[in-house]
Design an enzyme around this catalytic site. Structure first.
Site, PDB file in Angstrom:
ATOM      1  N   SER A 152       0.836  -1.191   0.000  1.00  0.00           N
ATOM      2  CA  SER A 152       0.000   0.000   0.000  1.00  0.00           C
ATOM      3  C   SER A 152       0.878   1.250   0.000  1.00  0.00           C
ATOM      4  O   SER A 152       1.663   1.446  -0.921  1.00  0.00           O
ATOM      5  CB  SER A 152      -0.953  -0.032   1.200  1.00  0.00           C
ATOM      6  OG  SER A 152      -1.946   0.961   1.069  1.00  0.00           O
ATOM      7  N   ASP A 237     -10.002  -3.747  -5.278  1.00  0.00           N
ATOM      8  CA  ASP A 237      -9.362  -2.882  -4.291  1.00  0.00           C
ATOM      9  C   ASP A 237      -9.944  -1.464  -4.371  1.00  0.00           C
ATOM     10  O   ASP A 237      -9.796  -0.791  -5.389  1.00  0.00           O
ATOM     11  CB  ASP A 237      -7.846  -2.844  -4.565  1.00  0.00           C
ATOM     12  CG  ASP A 237      -7.066  -2.188  -3.447  1.00  0.00           C
ATOM     13  OD1 ASP A 237      -7.669  -1.430  -2.659  1.00  0.00           O
ATOM     14  OD2 ASP A 237      -5.852  -2.431  -3.352  1.00  0.00           O
ATOM     15  N   HIS A 272      -8.147  -4.764  -0.993  1.00  0.00           N
ATOM     16  CA  HIS A 272      -6.855  -4.173  -0.657  1.00  0.00           C
ATOM     17  C   HIS A 272      -5.996  -5.103   0.196  1.00  0.00           C
ATOM     18  O   HIS A 272      -4.785  -5.133   0.046  1.00  0.00           O
ATOM     19  CB  HIS A 272      -7.078  -2.855   0.094  1.00  0.00           C
ATOM     20  CG  HIS A 272      -5.853  -2.016   0.224  1.00  0.00           C
ATOM     21  ND1 HIS A 272      -5.166  -1.521  -0.863  1.00  0.00           N
ATOM     22  CD2 HIS A 272      -5.174  -1.583   1.318  1.00  0.00           C
ATOM     23  CE1 HIS A 272      -4.127  -0.819  -0.455  1.00  0.00           C
ATOM     24  NE2 HIS A 272      -4.105  -0.837   0.868  1.00  0.00           N
TER      25      HIS A 272
END
Length: 276
Positions: A152, A237, A272
């Site tokens: 991320s 995501d 995610h």
């Protein structure tokens, strides 16, 4: 060995390891579970070996283990307890695993976090690069063998580091990486953009437009050699859309001047952080 006392077992194991004539003898928790008398005997053996020229690296939680002539790494118990199965697997295979806390994270206090956001964001990446340079300088690693991994916003860190200093890394793993920062943070219709302006700034105007463009991995991918890369994405995501890593890997393929391994894995049923 079954009839040996704890301290004798440790000392026998150390001497046995020396029979292989290792260039570096790594000793993990040599005084674990020992009383003070047995611990002193183990420490004395290590001191003697180091004095005779044996290259020693000792990892321990035990404050009693202090050596004058060998490198001792003291680490808190929570560091080991927090390691993931993948990190443990690397350690089992002889890898050295380093956890970096660059500015921008909150691990070292509020000011540490503030010193790595908005127009201080590049500190996060240069701190990480400085840590890698330190590890290499201290012979914990070599650029031909160093890998970096993050997810991320940590994937942004990976992307920024390999575009700033690709020579420092042999390989990189960027999981659901936030690598097209300028485009994403310029689109207020996306779920997290407006709330994240406080963290990154709004690149639709200066001074943030130029500053974010100076580190955004997609915008800084140019013609040069890159390390081997494994990049992941999740089709569903909502935080880092799959097109970000997809367009970054396409740009790398088009721009790079070498042919190191370059892979992308898109989970077709994941968000995610996993399946969704």
């Amino acid at each position: 060995l079954g009839t040996f006392s704890g301290g004798m077992k440790q000392r026998f194991g150390i001497v046995q390891a020396l029979l292989g004539d290792p260039r570096l003898l790594v000793v993990d928790e040599p005084t674990l579970g020992l009383d003070d008398v047995a611990a002193v005997r183990v420490v004395s053996l290590l001191e003697r070996l180091a004095a005779e020229g044996t290259a020693l690296l000792v990892a321990t939680h035990d404050p009693r283990l202090q050596l004058r002539t060998a490198r001792v790494v003291q680490h808190p118990a929570e560091t080991v307890a927090a390691s993931s199965p993948s990190e443990s697997a690397l350690l089992d295979r002889g890898a050295v695993w380093a956890l970096v806390h660059p500015r921008g994270g909150g691990e070292l206090g509020r000011q540490w976090y503030l010193d790595g956001k908005l127009q201080q964001k590049r500190n996060t990446f240069t701190d990480t690069i400085a840590c890698v340079e330190h590890l290499v300088a201290e012979c914990w690693g070599h650029p031909d063998k160093v890998a970096i991994r993050g997810a991320s916003a940590g994937g942004l860190l990976v992307g920024a580091c390999v575009t700033m200093r690709p020579d420092l890394f042999r390989a990189a793993v960027a999981e659901v990486p936030f690598v097209d920062v300028v485009t994403t943070m310029s689109d207020p219709s996306l779920p997290l953009t407006v709330t994240e302006w406080e963290e990154w700034g709004d690149p639709r105007s200066e001074p943030f437009a130029s500053y974010i463009a100076s580190y955004s991995p997609y915008d800084n991918t140019v013609a040069m050699e890159y390390p081997a890369l494994f990049i992941t994405a999740g089709l569903n995501d909502p935080r880092v859309s799959y097109h970000e890593p997809a367009k970054w890997i396409a740009r790398i393929r088009n721009m790079r001047t070498n042919d190191a391994t370059l892979l992308m894995w898109c989970e077709m049923g994941a968000g995610h952080g996993g399946p969704s």
